[in-house]
Design a protein around this motif. Structure first.
Motif, PDB file in Angstrom:
ATOM      1  N   SER A  97      68.511  74.906  27.054  1.00 50.23           N
ATOM      2  CA  SER A  97      67.663  74.072  27.911  1.00 50.23           C
ATOM      3  C   SER A  97      68.477  73.335  28.974  1.00 50.23           C
ATOM      4  CB  SER A  97      66.873  73.062  27.067  1.00 50.23           C
ATOM      5  OG  SER A  97      67.746  72.162  26.414  1.00 50.23           O
ATOM      6  N   MET A  98      69.795  73.132  28.722  1.00 53.17           N
ATOM      7  CA  MET A  98      70.616  72.464  29.739  1.00 53.17           C
ATOM      8  C   MET A  98      70.722  73.330  30.997  1.00 53.17           C
ATOM      9  SD  MET A  98      74.609  72.813  28.469  1.00 53.17           S
ATOM     10  CE  MET A  98      74.390  72.404  26.752  1.00 53.17           C
ATOM     11  N   VAL A  99      70.769  74.641  30.819  1.00 54.87           N
ATOM     12  CA  VAL A  99      70.831  75.544  31.967  1.00 54.87           C
ATOM     13  C   VAL A  99      69.487  75.547  32.698  1.00 54.87           C
ATOM     14  CG1 VAL A  99      71.284  77.911  32.712  1.00 54.87           C
ATOM     15  CG2 VAL A  99      72.551  76.945  30.784  1.00 54.87           C
ATOM     16  N   ARG A 100      68.408  75.517  31.931  1.00 51.56           N
ATOM     17  CA  ARG A 100      67.082  75.489  32.564  1.00 51.56           C
ATOM     18  C   ARG A 100      66.879  74.190  33.325  1.00 51.56           C
ATOM     19  NH1 ARG A 100      65.643  77.746  27.246  1.00 51.56           N
ATOM     20  NH2 ARG A 100      65.691  80.004  27.525  1.00 51.56           N
ATOM     21  N   ASP A 101      67.391  73.082  32.774  1.00 50.70           N
ATOM     22  CA  ASP A 101      67.328  71.809  33.496  1.00 50.70           C
ATOM     23  C   ASP A 101      68.112  71.883  34.803  1.00 50.70           C
ATOM     24  OD1 ASP A 101      65.823  70.777  31.451  1.00 50.70           O
ATOM     25  OD2 ASP A 101      67.469  69.701  30.489  1.00 50.70           O
ATOM     26  N   LEU A 102      69.260  72.571  34.760  1.00 59.77           N
ATOM     27  CA  LEU A 102      70.076  72.718  35.969  1.00 59.77           C
ATOM     28  C   LEU A 102      69.324  73.512  37.032  1.00 59.77           C
ATOM     29  CD1 LEU A 102      72.971  72.298  37.203  1.00 59.77           C
ATOM     30  CD2 LEU A 102      73.472  74.606  36.414  1.00 59.77           C
ATOM     31  N   VAL A 103      68.654  74.583  36.620  1.00 59.52           N
ATOM     32  CA  VAL A 103      67.901  75.399  37.580  1.00 59.52           C
ATOM     33  C   VAL A 103      66.738  74.593  38.154  1.00 59.52           C
ATOM     34  CG1 VAL A 103      66.570  77.505  37.895  1.00 59.52           C
ATOM     35  CG2 VAL A 103      68.573  77.531  36.436  1.00 59.52           C
ATOM     36  N   GLU A 104      66.076  73.791  37.320  1.00 58.69           N
ATOM     37  CA  GLU A 104      64.995  72.935  37.808  1.00 58.69           C
ATOM     38  C   GLU A 104      65.511  71.975  38.876  1.00 58.69           C
ATOM     39  OE1 GLU A 104      61.852  72.964  37.363  1.00 58.69           O
ATOM     40  OE2 GLU A 104      61.491  74.141  35.560  1.00 58.69           O
ATOM     41  N   GLU A 105      66.697  71.402  38.629  1.00 56.36           N
ATOM     42  CA  GLU A 105      67.293  70.496  39.607  1.00 56.36           C
ATOM     43  C   GLU A 105      67.652  71.243  40.887  1.00 56.36           C
ATOM     44  OE1 GLU A 105      68.967  67.038  41.333  1.00 56.36           O
ATOM     45  OE2 GLU A 105      67.448  67.433  39.799  1.00 56.36           O
ATOM     46  N   SER A 106      68.144  72.475  40.747  1.00 51.45           N
ATOM     47  CA  SER A 106      68.471  73.290  41.917  1.00 51.45           C
ATOM     48  C   SER A 106      67.218  73.593  42.735  1.00 51.45           C
ATOM     49  CB  SER A 106      69.148  74.591  41.474  1.00 51.45           C
ATOM     50  OG  SER A 106      69.520  75.367  42.587  1.00 51.45           O
ATOM     51  N   VAL A 107      66.120  73.892  42.039  1.00 51.67           N
ATOM     52  CA  VAL A 107      64.844  74.146  42.730  1.00 51.67           C
ATOM     53  C   VAL A 107      64.398  72.891  43.465  1.00 51.67           C
ATOM     54  CG1 VAL A 107      62.384  74.602  42.370  1.00 51.67           C
ATOM     55  CG2 VAL A 107      64.088  76.003  41.206  1.00 51.67           C
ATOM     56  N   ARG A 108      64.538  71.727  42.805  1.00 52.49           N
ATOM     57  CA  ARG A 108      64.130  70.469  43.445  1.00 52.49           C
ATOM     58  C   ARG A 108      64.933  70.211  44.724  1.00 52.49           C
ATOM     59  NH1 ARG A 108      65.589  65.609  44.352  1.00 52.49           N
ATOM     60  NH2 ARG A 108      67.626  65.919  43.386  1.00 52.49           N
ATOM     61  N   ILE A 109      66.247  70.444  44.656  1.00 49.92           N
ATOM     62  CA  ILE A 109      67.098  70.229  45.828  1.00 49.92           C
ATOM     63  C   ILE A 109      66.722  71.207  46.948  1.00 49.92           C
ATOM     64  CG2 ILE A 109      69.469  70.425  46.693  1.00 49.92           C
ATOM     65  CD1 ILE A 109      70.419  69.464  43.936  1.00 49.92           C
ATOM     66  N   ALA A 269      72.448  77.425  41.646  1.00 52.52           N
ATOM     67  CA  ALA A 269      72.755  76.918  40.304  1.00 52.52           C
ATOM     68  C   ALA A 269      73.911  77.706  39.691  1.00 52.52           C
ATOM     69  CB  ALA A 269      71.521  76.999  39.415  1.00 52.52           C
ATOM     70  N   GLN A 270      73.914  79.019  39.882  1.00 50.95           N
ATOM     71  CA  GLN A 270      74.976  79.864  39.319  1.00 50.95           C
ATOM     72  C   GLN A 270      76.333  79.602  39.957  1.00 50.95           C
ATOM     73  OE1 GLN A 270      72.721  83.958  37.919  1.00 50.95           O
ATOM     74  NE2 GLN A 270      73.402  83.789  40.026  1.00 50.95           N
TER      75      GLN A 270
END
Length: 465
Positions: A97-109, A269-270
């Motif tokens: 879920s930490m990776v999914r949270d990172l992708v969510e943050e990337s989408v937000r940015i 994110a990657q």
């Protein structure tokens, strides 16, 4: 603009006192991301981030470094607590879920960047809609939202890809045209900002615990169901100023290509993502003979493949964690970094030890850090017309008290200052609104008067400070 390691350290110096080795290591690791992207593609794949493990007592700046990094670097960044995760098979958050949270943050940015790009055009469209709402044409009034009609519209839109043109259903005469021109002029001059307007907007999506659980598996049920169900619109009466913001959001979404945005966000994110794992020391196993509890080492084993590099499924597509930078931190009060499983230790090659705070560090934290606690209290009391001043002797005394209390009780680092200042200024903050405007000077004698009895009584010190 990409910041050099020296520039990153200078920015961190504004908020974090001391801990130069930790700031230097983080700055170099961040800039190496930029260096790698300048290399040929084949060589880029070979160079992986040098993950960092920060060890040091609580309250010395580990979390603050992470928090400030999020604002300094223009990259997806998330901070997670290692204690929130459980081994696979137990109830709790999956480490993926930490990776999914990172992708969510990337989408937000990425979404915010796209909003900024199309905002001017979206604002023009929103103002056009506002004009029509303020001066509707014949047969242009918005009707009550009928669920049955929503289904009819939904299926007709599904079968017909052509965009509806609402302007064709609108009848205008010279009077309406003139009135709209007048309203447009007033809108441009900002004369109608407090005028109320009624409109229909998409209802906000409600949080659903089941969606969150399914989201941990990389599925997005809300988007899936949203595609199968017609969108509900609700009637709202707002000021023109607030209505414009809602309409700008709606119009901006129409101008953004979300498929392209999601692809870019995943790549961002990657390639540039940073995950800060706090409290990593709490995953070290305690009593080896204890059984029947959720395995702490199991969490480490689950984190290991994420840090090594693996593919994680998210609702935006698969994400490769190979080039994500991981920064782990922990107090290691009851354990050592060497107590982590060897495989995980090897994935954090850069070790940084943060030093306990000295009395001089407390003085600098109170005086030199940007938006320090003293500046915060001074600004708060200025709202009551009170000018709060701290003498140098008072600052030195506060620093000594914080240091001594930390040595005599649990050492909580710089967080001790917040407790001491709140107790010191309790009466001023309480009486401030009723006091006449003026100046209050905090001297060494004032500090002794307010805190002297508490400091000398060790039992009171434990409970109050």
């Amino acid at each position: 603009m990409v910041k050099t390691p020296k520039q990153i350290v200078e920015l961190l110096d504004n908020y974090i006192i001391g801990q130069d080795s930790a700031k230097k290591a983080v700055a170099v690791a961040l800039y190496n991301r930029y260096r790698r992207l300048q290399l040929p593609k084949d060589l880029q794949q070979e160079i992986t981030p040098k993950n960092i493990l920060m060890a040091g007592p609580t309250g010395v700046g580990k979390t603050e470094i992470a928090r400030r990094l999020a604002k300094i670097v223009n990259a997806p960044f998330v901070k997670v607590e290692a204690t929130k995760f459980t081994e696979v098979g137990y109830v709790g958050r999956n480490v993926e879920s930490m990776v999914r949270d990172l992708v969510e943050e990337s989408v937000r940015i990425s979404e915010q960047a796209e909003f900024d790009r199309v905002k001017i055009e979206a604002t023009e469209h929103a103002n056009d809609r506002l004009i029509k709402l303020l001066v509707p044409g014949f047969g242009d009034e918005e009707e009550e939202d009928d669920p049955s009609e929503r289904w009819v519209d939904f299926f007709s839109d599904t079968l017909d890809d052509e965009d509806d043109d609402d302007e064709d259903d609108e009848e205008l005469d010279d009077q309406i045209i003139d009135k709209r021109a007048s309203v447009a002029d007033k809108l441009k001059k900002g004369l109608l900002e407090n005028h109320e307007v009624t409109l229909y907007v998409e209802s906000a999506t409600k949080a659903n615990q089941m969606n969150d659980m399914i989201g941990q598996m990389g599925m997005d049920m809300s988007s899936l169901m949203g595609g199968l169900m017609p969108k509900k619109r609700v009637r709202r009466t707002l000021s023109v100023k607030d209505a414009r913001e809602l309409l700008i959001q709606e119009e901006a979404k129409k101008l953004i290509n979300y498929d392209s945005l999601y692809q870019k966000a995943v790549v961002q994110a990657q390639q540039n993502g940073i995950i800060f794992i706090d409290e990593i020391d709490k995953t070290v196993a305690g009593d080896k003979n204890t059984t029947g509890q959720v395995s702490r080492e199991g969490v480490q084993r689950d984190i290991l493949p994420i840090v090594e590099g693996s593919i994680v499924s998210t609702k935006y597509g698969p994400v490769n964690t190979e080039h994500i930078l991981f920064i782990a931190a922990g107090a290691f009060a009851e354990s050592k970094p060497s107590d982590l499983i060897p495989e995980l230790q090897g994935r954090f090659p850069i070790r940084v030890e943060l030093n306990p705070l000295r009395e001089s560090d407390f003085v600098r934290i109170l005086k030199d850090s940007k938006n320090s606690l003293l500046k915060q209290y001074e600004s708060l009391l200025k709202t009551d017309g009170i000018n709060l001043i701290f003498t140098q002797e008072a600052i030195n005394k506060l620093a000594k008290i914080a240091y001594d209390v930390n040595q005599g009780t649990d050492n909580v680092g710089a967080r001790r200052l917040a407790t001491i200042l709140e107790k010191l200024l309790e009466d001023v903050l309480f009486d401030g609104p009723d006091m006449s405007e003026g100046e209050i000077t905090v001297t060494e004698q004032y500090v002794d008067k307010k805190l002297g009895d508490i400091i000398t009584n060790k039992d009171l010190t434990k409970f109050i400070l």
